[in-house]
Scaffold this motif. Structure first.
Motif, short mmCIF file in Angstrom:
data_model
loop_
_atom_site.label_atom_id
_atom_site.label_comp_id
_atom_site.label_asym_id
_atom_site.label_seq_id
_atom_site.Cartn_x
_atom_site.Cartn_y
_atom_site.Cartn_z
N HIS A 341 0.80 -1.11 0.06
CA HIS A 341 0.20 0.22 0.08
C HIS A 341 1.13 0.99 -0.33
O HIS A 341 1.78 1.42 0.89
N VAL A 342 0.83 2.12 -1.04
CA VAL A 342 1.60 3.33 -1.15
C VAL A 342 1.79 4.26 -0.18
O VAL A 342 0.02 4.84 0.16
N PRO A 343 2.21 4.26 -0.03
CA PRO A 343 2.22 5.87 1.52
C PRO A 343 1.57 6.96 1.57
O PRO A 343 2.38 7.36 -0.16
N ASN A 344 0.86 7.49 1.93
CA ASN A 344 0.39 9.14 1.55
C ASN A 344 0.93 10.35 2.44
O ASN A 344 0.53 11.56 1.47
N LYS A 345 2.05 9.85 3.05
CA LYS A 345 2.84 11.48 4.09
C LYS A 345 3.50 11.54 2.66
O LYS A 345 3.57 11.42 2.15
N PRO A 346 3.74 13.02 2.87
CA PRO A 346 4.93 14.16 2.32
C PRO A 346 6.12 13.25 1.47
O PRO A 346 6.62 12.65 2.99
N GLY A 347 6.31 13.33 0.34
CA GLY A 347 7.82 12.71 0.01
C GLY A 347 7.81 11.76 0.17
O GLY A 347 6.64 10.67 -1.06
N ILE A 348 9.05 10.63 0.45
CA ILE A 348 8.70 9.28 -0.12
C ILE A 348 8.00 8.48 1.05
O ILE A 348 8.07 7.08 0.92
N GLY A 349 7.06 8.87 2.21
CA GLY A 349 6.00 8.33 2.93
C GLY A 349 6.72 8.10 3.90
O GLY A 349 5.62 7.11 5.44
N TYR A 350 7.82 7.67 4.44
CA TYR A 350 8.28 6.81 5.83
C TYR A 350 9.43 7.77 5.82
O TYR A 350 10.83 8.11 5.86
N GLU A 351 8.97 7.46 7.33
CA GLU A 351 10.16 8.54 8.52
C GLU A 351 12.09 7.46 8.37
O GLU A 351 11.35 6.53 9.33
N VAL A 352 12.93 8.29 8.83
CA VAL A 352 14.27 7.67 8.81
C VAL A 352 14.10 7.47 10.02
O VAL A 352 13.96 7.62 10.93
N ASP A 353 14.63 6.11 10.43
CA ASP A 353 15.07 5.77 12.11
C ASP A 353 16.13 6.30 11.99
O ASP A 353 17.19 4.87 12.11
N ARG A 354 16.56 7.62 12.98
CA ARG A 354 18.21 7.74 13.11
C ARG A 354 18.68 6.98 14.31
O ARG A 354 19.74 7.05 14.09
N LYS A 355 17.75 6.38 14.70
CA LYS A 355 18.52 5.40 15.48
C LYS A 355 19.76 4.35 15.06
O LYS A 355 20.65 3.92 15.56
N VAL A 356 18.40 3.82 14.59
CA VAL A 356 18.67 2.77 13.71
C VAL A 356 19.64 3.38 12.73
O VAL A 356 21.05 2.15 12.60
N MET A 357 20.07 3.97 12.27
CA MET A 357 20.98 4.38 11.24
C MET A 357 22.40 4.68 11.93
O MET A 357 23.11 4.31 10.84
N GLU A 358 21.67 5.30 12.51
CA GLU A 358 23.16 5.68 13.10
C GLU A 358 23.95 4.44 14.02
O GLU A 358 25.39 4.63 13.80
N SER A 359 23.17 3.80 14.15
CA SER A 359 23.95 1.53 15.32
C SER A 359 24.07 1.37 13.81
O SER A 359 25.43 0.89 14.25
N LEU A 360 24.56 1.57 12.51
CA LEU A 360 24.84 1.13 11.32
C LEU A 360 25.76 1.85 11.13
O LEU A 360 26.39 1.22 10.03
N ARG A 361 25.35 2.89 10.59
CA ARG A 361 26.72 3.72 10.01
C ARG A 361 28.29 3.54 10.50
O ARG A 361 28.66 3.13 11.97
N VAL A 362 29.56 3.74 9.28
CA VAL A 362 30.56 3.75 9.80
C VAL A 362 31.56 4.66 9.51
O VAL A 362 32.22 4.67 10.01
N GLU A 363 30.55 5.86 8.79
CA GLU A 363 31.18 7.23 8.51
C GLU A 363 30.22 7.95 7.52
O GLU A 363 29.51 7.80 7.36
N LYS A 364 30.93 9.35 8.59
CA LYS A 364 29.94 10.37 7.89
C LYS A 364 30.42 12.00 7.27
O LYS A 364 31.78 11.88 7.87
N LEU A 365 30.01 11.93 6.30
CA LEU A 365 30.72 13.38 5.64
C LEU A 365 30.11 14.23 5.62
O LEU A 365 28.23 14.00 5.08
N VAL A 366 30.12 15.44 5.84
CA VAL A 366 29.56 16.70 5.34
C VAL A 366 29.86 18.02 4.58
O VAL A 366 30.81 18.23 4.91
N PHE A 367 28.61 18.80 3.76
CA PHE A 367 29.36 19.13 2.82
C PHE A 367 28.33 20.09 3.10
O PHE A 367 27.41 20.48 2.80
N SER A 368 28.65 21.71 2.62
CA SER A 368 27.60 22.81 2.53
C SER A 368 27.79 24.09 1.10
O SER A 368 29.37 23.55 0.86
N GLN A 369 27.33 24.64 0.99
CA GLN A 369 27.54 25.69 0.24
C GLN A 369 28.58 26.77 0.29
O GLN A 369 29.42 26.81 -0.25
#
Length: 375
Positions: A341-369
């Motif tokens: 069933h296609v989600p109707n929330k804005p954007g991709i329709g799913y929230e990113v679980d930051r806690k899970v993402m951070e537990s699996l992250r091995v590197e982080k790079l940040v770029f700005s204007q």
């Protein structure tokens, strides 16, 4: 829309079960999550799909990082963007590297949809509230093992079984599946494992009433596929051979295939995917959305794309639980009787679980204007 900051999260996720194809067996998936923030604080997400080694294509996780860091992100940050369709034009000076381009473009599409408070699928012009999905089954040690796996997915209600094959693990295995599941939609995926010298083996597959055989010949071929298609009643589906609208046009004109698998990463993004979709609709060519062992963000982009009308065959976007103990989105992608069933929330329709993402992250790079190189 002015992009203020781009963050690359390098992830490593372990698959529940090893996934075997003709070009290798995967036990984990390494990839990048792209987080993109605009000048209003709105955030969009994308996901890279290249593998750690160049089995499927010449791109890898490491080459994606290099291209995004040194070339694509600086191009993205240099000027505001009015619409995501502009991204592929901005990247045009960089040859190929479609998966790197797609990862960033996907985040732009999500960001754009959220800024407009609309689901991504509606922004793309999709018209489905639900999509039919199939399952991709890796090469199994024996026919008995394969039958057991297929039975489980038939019980779960998946609409189509895609079975990986290679020389020595093809006709007899598929024959057993067809014998035990006479009414199930079956297709075979060869991942370029055959040549025209194998034509008698491939012609035997016509006995089995398959929906299609996917990419039987070389990854960059359309000429020999045309020769093969002229001798098969089973439709050929092209995957690795199609990187652009131009590739699709030439393959269709040559008669190289009757079906095309559109993978967002392989063709360089959603914009090019839509162009291929529209052309195939004009030509009466069926399309479906293939999978690259995506985590939840990439899976969500596939779902949105599949709502376009010419995606008239079940795709590979299975449930998150098929691959991961815990996905990086909430809620996870769920399949009920072969339907998402296609989600109707804005954007991709799913929230990113930051806690899970951070537990699996091995590197982080940040770029700005103000600092378009990694921090």
């Amino acid at each position: 829309m002015s992009i203020r900051e781009v963050t690359l999260h390098r992830m490593v996720m372990t698959l529940k079960n090893p996934f075997a194809t003709s070009f290798g067996t995967f036990k984990e998936k390494e990839f990048y999550v792209i987080e993109m923030e605009d000048d209003t604080g709105c955030i969009g997400f994308g996901e890279s799909v290249a593998f750690s080694s160049p089995w499927y294509s010449e791109e890898t996780v490491e080459t994606n990082k290099h291209m995004m860091e040194k070339f694509l992100i600086p191009l993205l940050l240099q000027d505001p963007i009015q619409h995501p369709n502009e991204v592929s034009e901005r990247f045009k000076s960089i040859r190929r590297n479609n998966m790197a381009k797609s990862a960033l473009e996907g985040a732009v599409w999500d960001l754009y949809a959220k800024r407009n408070n609309s689901p991504l699928y509606q922004v793309l012009g999709g018209n489905k509230q639900q999509i039919d999905v199939g399952i991709s089954i890796g090469i199994q040690p024996s026919a008995k093992d394969l039958l057991h796996v297929v039975e489980g997915f038939v019980i779960e209600g998946y609409k189509r079984m895609k079975i990986k094959i290679k020389p020595g693990s093809d006709y007899q295995m598929l024959k057993e599946v067809r014998k035990h599941f006479p009414d199930t939609l079956l297709m075979a995926d060869a991942n370029s494992a055959y040549t025209l010298q194998d034509i008698e083996t491939l012609k035997k597959l016509d006995e089995l009433g398959l929906m299609m055989i996917e990419q039987p010949l070389e990854h960059d071929d359309i000429i020999d596929h045309a020769k093969l298609q002229s001798q098969l009643t089973t439709p050929i589906c092209l995957d690795e051979s199609i990187h652009s609208l131009e590739d699709a046009r030439k393959a269709i004109e040559l008669g190289s295939c009757k079906i095309i698998n559109i993978k967002i990463g392989r063709v360089g993004g959603i914009t090019e995917s839509k162009k291929i979709h529209d052309y195939c609709a004009e030509q009466g060519i069926s399309v479906w959305c293939g999978g690259m062992l995506e985590a939840g963000i990439g899976r969500a982009h596939n779902i949105a794309l599949t709502t376009l009308p010419q995606f008239n065959l079940p795709g590979d976007t299975a449930a998150s639980s098929r691959y991961w103990e815990k996905d990086i989105i909430d809620p996870e992608v769920s399949v009920y009787n072969g339907v998402i069933h296609v989600p109707n929330k804005p954007g991709i329709g799913y929230e990113v679980d930051r806690k899970v993402m951070e537990s699996l992250r091995v590197e982080k790079l940040v770029f700005s204007q103000t600092n378009p190189v990694s921090q």
